[in-house]
Design a protein around this motif. Sequence first.
Motif, short mmCIF file in Angstrom:
data_model
loop_
_atom_site.label_atom_id
_atom_site.label_comp_id
_atom_site.label_asym_id
_atom_site.label_seq_id
_atom_site.Cartn_x
_atom_site.Cartn_y
_atom_site.Cartn_z
N VAL A 103 20.39 3.41 -28.41
CA VAL A 103 19.95 4.57 -28.86
C VAL A 103 20.88 5.84 -28.91
O VAL A 103 20.58 6.41 -29.98
N ALA A 104 21.94 5.73 -28.16
CA ALA A 104 23.00 6.95 -28.57
C ALA A 104 23.68 6.57 -29.98
O ALA A 104 23.84 7.52 -30.55
N PHE A 105 24.00 5.21 -30.13
CA PHE A 105 24.37 4.93 -31.36
C PHE A 105 23.46 5.54 -32.55
O PHE A 105 24.11 5.91 -33.59
N ALA A 106 22.42 5.16 -32.27
CA ALA A 106 21.21 5.40 -33.63
C ALA A 106 21.36 6.98 -33.89
O ALA A 106 21.31 7.60 -34.95
N ALA A 107 21.49 7.58 -32.51
CA ALA A 107 21.61 9.25 -32.68
C ALA A 107 22.73 9.70 -33.55
O ALA A 107 22.85 10.54 -34.21
N ASP A 108 23.88 8.97 -33.48
CA ASP A 108 25.27 9.05 -34.21
C ASP A 108 24.95 8.76 -35.53
O ASP A 108 25.54 9.50 -36.33
N ILE A 109 24.41 7.71 -35.73
CA ILE A 109 24.23 7.31 -37.17
C ILE A 109 23.32 8.50 -37.92
O ILE A 109 23.57 8.63 -39.18
N LYS A 110 22.16 8.99 -37.16
CA LYS A 110 21.53 9.99 -37.60
C LYS A 110 22.17 11.35 -38.19
O LYS A 110 22.29 11.84 -39.17
N ALA A 111 23.27 11.74 -37.17
CA ALA A 111 23.99 12.81 -37.30
C ALA A 111 25.22 12.75 -38.48
O ALA A 111 25.52 13.64 -39.22
N ASN A 112 25.80 11.28 -38.39
CA ASN A 112 26.88 11.26 -39.38
C ASN A 112 26.91 9.98 -40.08
O ASN A 112 27.71 9.18 -40.06
N GLY A 113 25.53 9.78 -40.74
CA GLY A 113 25.03 8.46 -41.19
C GLY A 113 26.19 7.97 -42.19
O GLY A 113 26.49 6.78 -42.08
N PHE A 114 26.58 8.60 -43.15
CA PHE A 114 27.63 8.05 -44.22
C PHE A 114 28.68 7.45 -43.53
O PHE A 114 29.25 6.41 -44.02
N LEU A 115 29.31 8.30 -42.84
CA LEU A 115 30.71 7.94 -42.32
C LEU A 115 30.53 6.68 -41.19
O LEU A 115 31.47 5.72 -41.59
N TRP A 116 29.52 6.88 -40.54
CA TRP A 116 29.31 5.65 -39.57
C TRP A 116 28.96 4.31 -40.49
O TRP A 116 29.60 3.18 -40.20
N MET A 117 28.13 4.33 -41.35
CA MET A 117 27.80 3.17 -42.33
C MET A 117 28.90 2.70 -42.97
O MET A 117 29.17 1.54 -43.23
N LEU A 118 29.84 3.45 -43.46
CA LEU A 118 30.95 3.15 -44.36
C LEU A 118 32.12 2.48 -43.44
O LEU A 118 32.54 1.42 -43.58
N ALA A 119 32.09 3.06 -42.12
CA ALA A 119 33.21 2.23 -41.13
C ALA A 119 32.65 1.01 -41.03
O ALA A 119 33.34 0.07 -40.75
N PHE A 120 31.21 0.90 -40.63
CA PHE A 120 30.68 -0.47 -40.00
C PHE A 120 30.71 -1.40 -41.43
O PHE A 120 30.71 -2.50 -41.12
N ALA A 121 30.60 -0.87 -42.65
CA ALA A 121 30.53 -1.70 -43.68
C ALA A 121 31.95 -2.26 -44.10
O ALA A 121 31.96 -3.45 -44.42
N PHE A 122 33.05 -1.60 -43.68
CA PHE A 122 34.42 -2.11 -44.11
C PHE A 122 34.92 -2.64 -42.97
O PHE A 122 35.60 -3.56 -43.23
N LEU A 123 34.84 -2.28 -41.81
CA LEU A 123 35.56 -3.00 -40.53
C LEU A 123 35.08 -4.33 -40.17
O LEU A 123 33.65 -4.47 -40.35
N PRO A 124 35.62 -5.14 -39.39
CA PRO A 124 35.17 -6.34 -39.08
C PRO A 124 34.31 -6.21 -37.93
O PRO A 124 34.69 -6.70 -36.75
N ILE A 125 33.33 -5.47 -37.92
CA ILE A 125 32.47 -5.14 -36.76
C ILE A 125 30.97 -5.38 -37.20
O ILE A 125 30.71 -5.15 -38.53
N PRO A 126 30.15 -5.84 -36.39
CA PRO A 126 28.70 -6.18 -36.93
C PRO A 126 27.88 -5.18 -37.61
O PRO A 126 27.49 -4.05 -37.06
N TYR A 127 27.97 -5.35 -38.71
CA TYR A 127 27.34 -4.30 -39.58
C TYR A 127 25.63 -4.36 -39.49
O TYR A 127 25.19 -3.27 -39.63
N LYS A 128 25.05 -5.47 -39.14
CA LYS A 128 23.73 -5.57 -38.87
C LYS A 128 23.54 -4.58 -37.94
O LYS A 128 22.25 -3.95 -38.15
N VAL A 129 24.13 -4.21 -36.90
CA VAL A 129 23.95 -3.18 -35.92
C VAL A 129 23.66 -1.56 -36.48
O VAL A 129 22.50 -0.87 -36.37
N ALA A 130 24.61 -1.49 -37.44
CA ALA A 130 24.28 -0.14 -38.07
C ALA A 130 23.25 0.15 -39.18
O ALA A 130 22.51 0.94 -39.33
#
Length: 193
Positions: free
Chosen positions: A96-123
């Motif tokens: 829930v807290a992570f989803a709120a961060d996505i809402k506030a800074n979506g592009f940056l979070w999505m970009l980071a999760f898309a590039f880094l070796p962390i589970p993109y599905k969560v984002a």
Amino acid sequence: MLRRLYDWTLAKAAGPGAERWLAGISFADSSFFPVPPDVMQIPMSIARPERSLRYAAVSTVASVAGALLGYVIGAVLYQTIGVPLLSLYGYEDKFVAFAADIKANGFLWMLAFAFLPIPYKVATIAAGSVSLSIPVLIAASILGRGGRFFLVALVLKRFGAQAQVLIDRYFNALAIAATALFVGGFVVVRYAF
């Protein structure tokens, strides 16, 4: 076991179904599957360095399409599929807290999760659950996933034969490092977000 999988993947890389497998894994990784496409893209690019950019394009397109499925899971199927999936991976507590961060800074979070070796599905699921702009999701997915896959492709296109020699020589150490990165990505998501 990992060595046999690596050898099998190298052998299959030249086969007619290799790109379909790569596309399928890339698609699934962005929405629900725990194995990243790198496990197919890297050996395929080592076996056929001249096709590494093509493999990166296949991974990118399929991954962006998979991100849209992850978005749909978050937006439409959150209770029926999203919650059980997040529970399976152990992410439900901080989601829930992570989803709120996505809402506030979506592009940056999505970009980071898309590039880094962390589970993109969560984002991607989080993006759908907070109704992030679909063009933002697509742009971040193309830049992040494309950046990651094409970086790997360019390195392997340039150093394909040398990379195979290094992998063959240091396979066990590299397998441990790759496993640590893979598991570490899940740990980062679970405890940091």
